[in-house]
Design a protein around this motif. Structure first.
Motif, PDB file in Angstrom:
ATOM      1  N   LEU A  82       0.835  -1.203   0.000  1.00 12.14           N
ATOM      2  CA  LEU A  82       0.000   0.000   0.000  1.00 12.14           C
ATOM      3  C   LEU A  82       0.870   1.255   0.000  1.00 12.14           C
ATOM      4  O   LEU A  82       0.611   2.204  -0.752  1.00 12.14           O
ATOM      5  CB  LEU A  82      -0.919  -0.005   1.227  1.00 12.14           C
ATOM      6  CG  LEU A  82      -1.795   1.233   1.438  1.00 12.14           C
ATOM      7  CD1 LEU A  82      -2.712   1.450   0.237  1.00 12.14           C
ATOM      8  CD2 LEU A  82      -2.612   1.115   2.726  1.00 12.14           C
ATOM      9  N   ALA A  83       1.910   1.255   0.843  1.00 12.57           N
ATOM     10  CA  ALA A  83       2.791   2.428   0.947  1.00 12.57           C
ATOM     11  C   ALA A  83       3.480   2.705  -0.387  1.00 12.57           C
ATOM     12  O   ALA A  83       3.588   3.865  -0.810  1.00 12.57           O
ATOM     13  CB  ALA A  83       3.827   2.201   2.045  1.00 12.57           C
ATOM     14  N   LYS A  84       3.960   1.661  -1.053  1.00 13.08           N
ATOM     15  CA  LYS A  84       4.642   1.848  -2.338  1.00 13.08           C
ATOM     16  C   LYS A  84       3.702   2.402  -3.400  1.00 13.08           C
ATOM     17  O   LYS A  84       4.126   3.158  -4.282  1.00 13.08           O
ATOM     18  CB  LYS A  84       5.249   0.530  -2.803  1.00 13.08           C
ATOM     19  CG  LYS A  84       6.476   0.098  -1.994  1.00 13.08           C
ATOM     20  CD  LYS A  84       7.063  -1.206  -2.521  1.00 13.08           C
ATOM     21  CE  LYS A  84       8.336  -1.586  -1.768  1.00 13.08           C
ATOM     22  NZ  LYS A  84       8.919  -2.847  -2.259  1.00 13.08           N
ATOM     23  N   SER A  85       2.435   2.036  -3.304  1.00 13.47           N
ATOM     24  CA  SER A  85       1.463   2.509  -4.301  1.00 13.47           C
ATOM     25  C   SER A  85       1.159   4.001  -4.145  1.00 13.47           C
ATOM     26  O   SER A  85       0.616   4.626  -5.046  1.00 13.47           O
ATOM     27  CB  SER A  85       0.157   1.714  -4.185  1.00 13.47           C
ATOM     28  OG  SER A  85      -0.538   2.041  -2.983  1.00 13.47           O
ATOM     29  N   MET A  86       1.511   4.581  -2.994  1.00 11.64           N
ATOM     30  CA  MET A  86       1.240   6.002  -2.748  1.00 11.64           C
ATOM     31  C   MET A  86       2.283   6.915  -3.392  1.00 11.64           C
ATOM     32  O   MET A  86       2.038   8.115  -3.539  1.00 11.64           O
ATOM     33  CB  MET A  86       1.214   6.273  -1.236  1.00 11.64           C
ATOM     34  CG  MET A  86       0.051   5.630  -0.522  1.00 11.64           C
ATOM     35  SD  MET A  86       0.147   5.968   1.270  1.00 11.64           S
ATOM     36  CE  MET A  86      -1.423   5.290   1.819  1.00 11.64           C
ATOM     37  N   HIS A  87       3.456   6.367  -3.728  1.00 12.27           N
ATOM     38  CA  HIS A  87       4.521   7.127  -4.387  1.00 12.27           C
ATOM     39  C   HIS A  87       4.880   8.389  -3.594  1.00 12.27           C
ATOM     40  O   HIS A  87       4.958   9.491  -4.151  1.00 12.27           O
ATOM     41  CB  HIS A  87       4.122   7.491  -5.814  1.00 12.27           C
ATOM     42  CG  HIS A  87       3.784   6.307  -6.668  1.00 12.27           C
ATOM     43  ND1 HIS A  87       4.724   5.375  -7.070  1.00 12.27           N
ATOM     44  CD2 HIS A  87       2.581   5.875  -7.168  1.00 12.27           C
ATOM     45  CE1 HIS A  87       4.130   4.437  -7.788  1.00 12.27           C
ATOM     46  NE2 HIS A  87       2.841   4.714  -7.854  1.00 12.27           N
ATOM     47  N   LEU A  88       5.084   8.217  -2.295  1.00 14.13           N
ATOM     48  CA  LEU A  88       5.452   9.340  -1.440  1.00 14.13           C
ATOM     49  C   LEU A  88       6.905   9.739  -1.668  1.00 14.13           C
ATOM     50  O   LEU A  88       7.746   8.908  -1.998  1.00 14.13           O
ATOM     51  CB  LEU A  88       5.240   8.974   0.034  1.00 14.13           C
ATOM     52  CG  LEU A  88       3.802   8.633   0.440  1.00 14.13           C
ATOM     53  CD1 LEU A  88       3.762   8.179   1.891  1.00 14.13           C
ATOM     54  CD2 LEU A  88       2.891   9.828   0.229  1.00 14.13           C
ATOM     55  N   LYS A  89       7.196  11.002  -1.455  1.00 19.75           N
ATOM     56  CA  LYS A  89       8.536  11.543  -1.689  1.00 19.75           C
ATOM     57  C   LYS A  89       9.437  11.262  -0.501  1.00 19.75           C
ATOM     58  O   LYS A  89       9.003  11.293   0.645  1.00 19.75           O
ATOM     59  CB  LYS A  89       8.438  13.049  -1.921  1.00 19.75           C
ATOM     60  CG  LYS A  89       9.701  13.679  -2.481  1.00 19.75           C
ATOM     61  CD  LYS A  89       9.435  15.126  -2.854  1.00 19.75           C
ATOM     62  CE  LYS A  89      10.664  15.753  -3.511  1.00 19.75           C
ATOM     63  NZ  LYS A  89      10.394  17.153  -3.916  1.00 19.75           N
ATOM     64  N   GLY A  90      10.736  10.977  -0.756  1.00 18.90           N
ATOM     65  CA  GLY A  90      11.709  10.795   0.315  1.00 18.90           C
ATOM     66  C   GLY A  90      11.690   9.392   0.894  1.00 18.90           C
ATOM     67  O   GLY A  90      11.280   8.427   0.248  1.00 18.90           O
TER      68      GLY A  90
ATOM     69  N   ASP B  14      11.860  18.300   1.718  1.00 21.53           N
ATOM     70  CA  ASP B  14      10.867  19.098   1.002  1.00 21.53           C
ATOM     71  C   ASP B  14       9.656  19.043   1.933  1.00 21.53           C
ATOM     72  O   ASP B  14       8.767  18.210   1.779  1.00 21.53           O
ATOM     73  CB  ASP B  14      10.564  18.469  -0.360  1.00 21.53           C
ATOM     74  CG  ASP B  14       9.462  19.207  -1.101  1.00 21.53           C
ATOM     75  OD1 ASP B  14       8.986  20.241  -0.583  1.00 21.53           O
ATOM     76  OD2 ASP B  14       9.063  18.744  -2.182  1.00 21.53           O
ATOM     77  N   LEU B  15       9.694  19.899   2.963  1.00 18.79           N
ATOM     78  CA  LEU B  15       8.758  19.769   4.075  1.00 18.79           C
ATOM     79  C   LEU B  15       7.292  19.754   3.622  1.00 18.79           C
ATOM     80  O   LEU B  15       6.464  19.060   4.208  1.00 18.79           O
ATOM     81  CB  LEU B  15       8.988  20.904   5.078  1.00 18.79           C
ATOM     82  CG  LEU B  15      10.376  20.927   5.729  1.00 18.79           C
ATOM     83  CD1 LEU B  15      10.505  22.126   6.656  1.00 18.79           C
ATOM     84  CD2 LEU B  15      10.636  19.640   6.489  1.00 18.79           C
TER      85      LEU B  15
ATOM     86  N   ARG C 135       5.731  24.497  11.901  1.00 15.76           N
ATOM     87  CA  ARG C 135       6.302  24.542  10.552  1.00 15.76           C
ATOM     88  C   ARG C 135       7.550  25.423  10.513  1.00 15.76           C
ATOM     89  O   ARG C 135       8.572  25.062   9.928  1.00 15.76           O
ATOM     90  CB  ARG C 135       5.259  25.061   9.555  1.00 15.76           C
ATOM     91  CG  ARG C 135       4.304  23.980   9.063  1.00 15.76           C
ATOM     92  CD  ARG C 135       3.482  24.471   7.908  1.00 15.76           C
ATOM     93  NE  ARG C 135       2.254  25.098   8.355  1.00 15.76           N
ATOM     94  CZ  ARG C 135       1.392  25.726   7.562  1.00 15.76           C
ATOM     95  NH1 ARG C 135       1.641  25.831   6.277  1.00 15.76           N
ATOM     96  NH2 ARG C 135       0.289  26.245   8.042  1.00 15.76           N
ATOM     97  N   GLY C 136       7.444  26.597  11.155  1.00 15.79           N
ATOM     98  CA  GLY C 136       8.604  27.479  11.215  1.00 15.79           C
ATOM     99  C   GLY C 136       9.752  26.846  11.981  1.00 15.79           C
ATOM    100  O   GLY C 136      10.908  26.915  11.569  1.00 15.79           O
TER     101      GLY C 136
ATOM    102  N   GLY D 159      21.713  21.956   7.939  1.00 18.83           N
ATOM    103  CA  GLY D 159      22.146  21.864   6.547  1.00 18.83           C
ATOM    104  C   GLY D 159      21.469  20.760   5.771  1.00 18.83           C
ATOM    105  O   GLY D 159      22.080  20.116   4.912  1.00 18.83           O
ATOM    106  N   GLN D 160      20.168  20.553   6.034  1.00 16.47           N
ATOM    107  CA  GLN D 160      19.488  19.394   5.479  1.00 16.47           C
ATOM    108  C   GLN D 160      18.622  19.681   4.249  1.00 16.47           C
ATOM    109  O   GLN D 160      17.892  18.813   3.798  1.00 16.47           O
ATOM    110  CB  GLN D 160      18.635  18.740   6.572  1.00 16.47           C
ATOM    111  CG  GLN D 160      19.497  18.139   7.675  1.00 16.47           C
ATOM    112  CD  GLN D 160      18.684  17.539   8.801  1.00 16.47           C
ATOM    113  OE1 GLN D 160      17.601  18.013   9.122  1.00 16.47           O
ATOM    114  NE2 GLN D 160      19.205  16.496   9.428  1.00 16.47           N
ATOM    115  N   PHE D 161      18.726  20.881   3.702  1.00 12.48           N
ATOM    116  CA  PHE D 161      17.942  21.205   2.508  1.00 12.48           C
ATOM    117  C   PHE D 161      18.717  20.952   1.217  1.00 12.48           C
ATOM    118  O   PHE D 161      18.390  21.496   0.178  1.00 12.48           O
ATOM    119  CB  PHE D 161      17.475  22.657   2.544  1.00 12.48           C
ATOM    120  CG  PHE D 161      16.358  22.907   3.515  1.00 12.48           C
ATOM    121  CD1 PHE D 161      15.204  22.149   3.486  1.00 12.48           C
ATOM    122  CD2 PHE D 161      16.468  23.903   4.463  1.00 12.48           C
ATOM    123  CE1 PHE D 161      14.179  22.377   4.383  1.00 12.48           C
ATOM    124  CE2 PHE D 161      15.452  24.146   5.362  1.00 12.48           C
ATOM    125  CZ  PHE D 161      14.300  23.375   5.320  1.00 12.48           C
TER     126      PHE D 161
END
Length: 411
Positions: A254-262, A284-285, A314-315, A325-327
């Motif tokens: 199921l998770a693979k079918s969602m094509h989530l980023k990262g 890519d928050l 979020r901020g 330095g994670q961006f």
């Protein structure tokens, strides 16, 4: 034109605060710069655990989960879905420095190794950076220094700001032929000015980890409902116990079918009423998502995306990610430059002071006795004292000492 007396007063406190905090600032710059190389340092040491040889058919994720359970002190709460055939499957429990991960070789059906952040040399560097290896007491020292750094930057920018006669050239003026003291002073002020904004962003990213400010910030998030949604981590969500639980392998499909980023992980139920979760970790928050499922029926119970996260959280996450330095490579390089330049600026300021200092004297800048801080300055100090309580406490102590010294002089 700047107020001359105010400029002298700000220069005095910039000088005193800088001199006291300088050893810690240099240490923070050096340890922060070193910690940026954490992944590069750890990668070759952990490769034999994280990488496996692709052989026969891999065992199921459900069986891998069963292999991982006895290897951890607490039941694993998550599994990272491998993206390559030669990757060991990661099962983790605990958080932050208490986190422990076990790596499963799915082809040999065995544990390839365990990794805990606290067993790395880089963990010691991080502890030195965040608490001077002194626990809670050290954390408060770092928080006090970081609080004063905001003041150092603000006062430094005001004192450095060129007058109208110097114009724009004053922002770049380094006098190489006016003696070493002047040279190091200019290097300190010019480079300090040009990294001041980046330093403020870096400090903002580090403050949420502190004890007093961090706790107050968390309280504000809770009070204003601007943190994570209460159900972000599946708190208060339960499965309806009915029949057999679905397998971890079904959740992976199921998770693979969602094509989530990262990096995509499966949150594992810790008890019969627990739920499965599917979530991704990416800097890519805005692409972060979370889904919670009943572990028996597979029914989606709730979902969250980045827009559901409160503005303060979020901020906070953005600044913390920037701090580390994670961006991406550009962010990593910027933070490395900030670390190097911060150490350079601090050392240049120290050298300039030593070259102007009279023997056996502190050579503290003098302020006219007629100077009195305006209501505006007092208001700014009060605001800073509220935002940074340890800074406020130190200001109260300084005020008491100054008052007692004044009384002693009169007597």
């Amino acid at each position: 034109m700047k107020n001359r007396k105010l400029n002298q007063w700000l220069w005095k406190w910039h000088f005193i605060a800088g001199l006291i905090s300088m050893p810690f600032v240099i240490l923070l710059a050096i340890t922060g710069g070193i910690y940026l190389f954490k992944d590069k340092y750890d990668a070759p040491k952990q490769a034999h655990i994280k990488t496996v040889k692709v052989e026969k058919e891999a065992i199921s994720y459900q069986k891998q989960w069963e292999l991982a359970k006895p290897e951890l002190h607490k039941p694993p709460f998550s599994m990272v879905i491998p993206t390559k055939a030669n990757q060991a499957t990661i099962f983790s429990s605990g958080m932050f420095s208490h986190k422990s991960s076990v790596y499963i070789n799915p082809y040999k059906a065995e544990v390839s190794g365990k990794i805990s952040p606290k067993n790395s040399n880089m963990h010691t560097v991080r502890k030195l950076h965040g608490e001077l290896l002194l626990g809670k007491f050290g954390t408060k020292i770092i928080e006090l220094v970081a609080s004063w750094m905001f003041v150092l930057i603000i006062t430094g920018v005001y004192v450095f700001w060129p007058n109208k006669k110097e114009g724009v050239k004053g922002f770049f003026k380094i006098r190489f032929n006016a003696g070493k003291r002047t040279l190091y002073r200019d290097l300190h002020t010019v480079f300090g000015f040009w990294i001041s904004v980046l330093l403020l962003i870096t400090l903002a990213g580090g403050m949420p980890w502190t004890d007093v400010f961090g706790a107050n910030f968390k309280w504000l998030q809770d009070a204003t409902n601007t943190g994570f949604p209460k159900t972000w981590s599946a708190r208060g969500i339960q499965s309806n116990i009915k029949g057999e639980a679905i397998t971890l392998d079904e959740m992976v499909v199921l998770a693979k079918s969602m094509h989530l980023k990262g990096e995509v992980s499966i949150g594992l139920p810790s008890n019969p009423k627990g739920v499965y979760s599917i979530y991704n970790t990416t800097f890519d928050l805005g692409a972060q998502k979370r889904f919670h499922f009943d572990q028996y029926s597979g029914k989606q119970l709730i979902s969250h995306n980045w827009e559901d996260v409160g503005v303060l959280m979020r901020g906070r996450l953005w600044f913390m990610a920037f701090h580390q330095g994670q961006f991406g490579l550009w962010n990593w390089f910027v933070m490395l430059c900030v670390a190097i330049l911060l150490a350079f600026v601090a050392i240049a300021g120290l050298v300039s002071y030593l070259k102007r200092k009279e023997p056996k004297k502190w050579s503290t800048p003098k302020v006219p006795k007629s100077f009195k801080a305006s209501y505006g300055i007092v208001a700014i100090i009060i605001v800073l004292a509220i935002v940074f309580p340890l800074f406020g406490a130190s200001v109260v102590i300084i005020a008491i000492v100054e008052f007692l010294r004044g009384r002693k002089a009169v007597i």
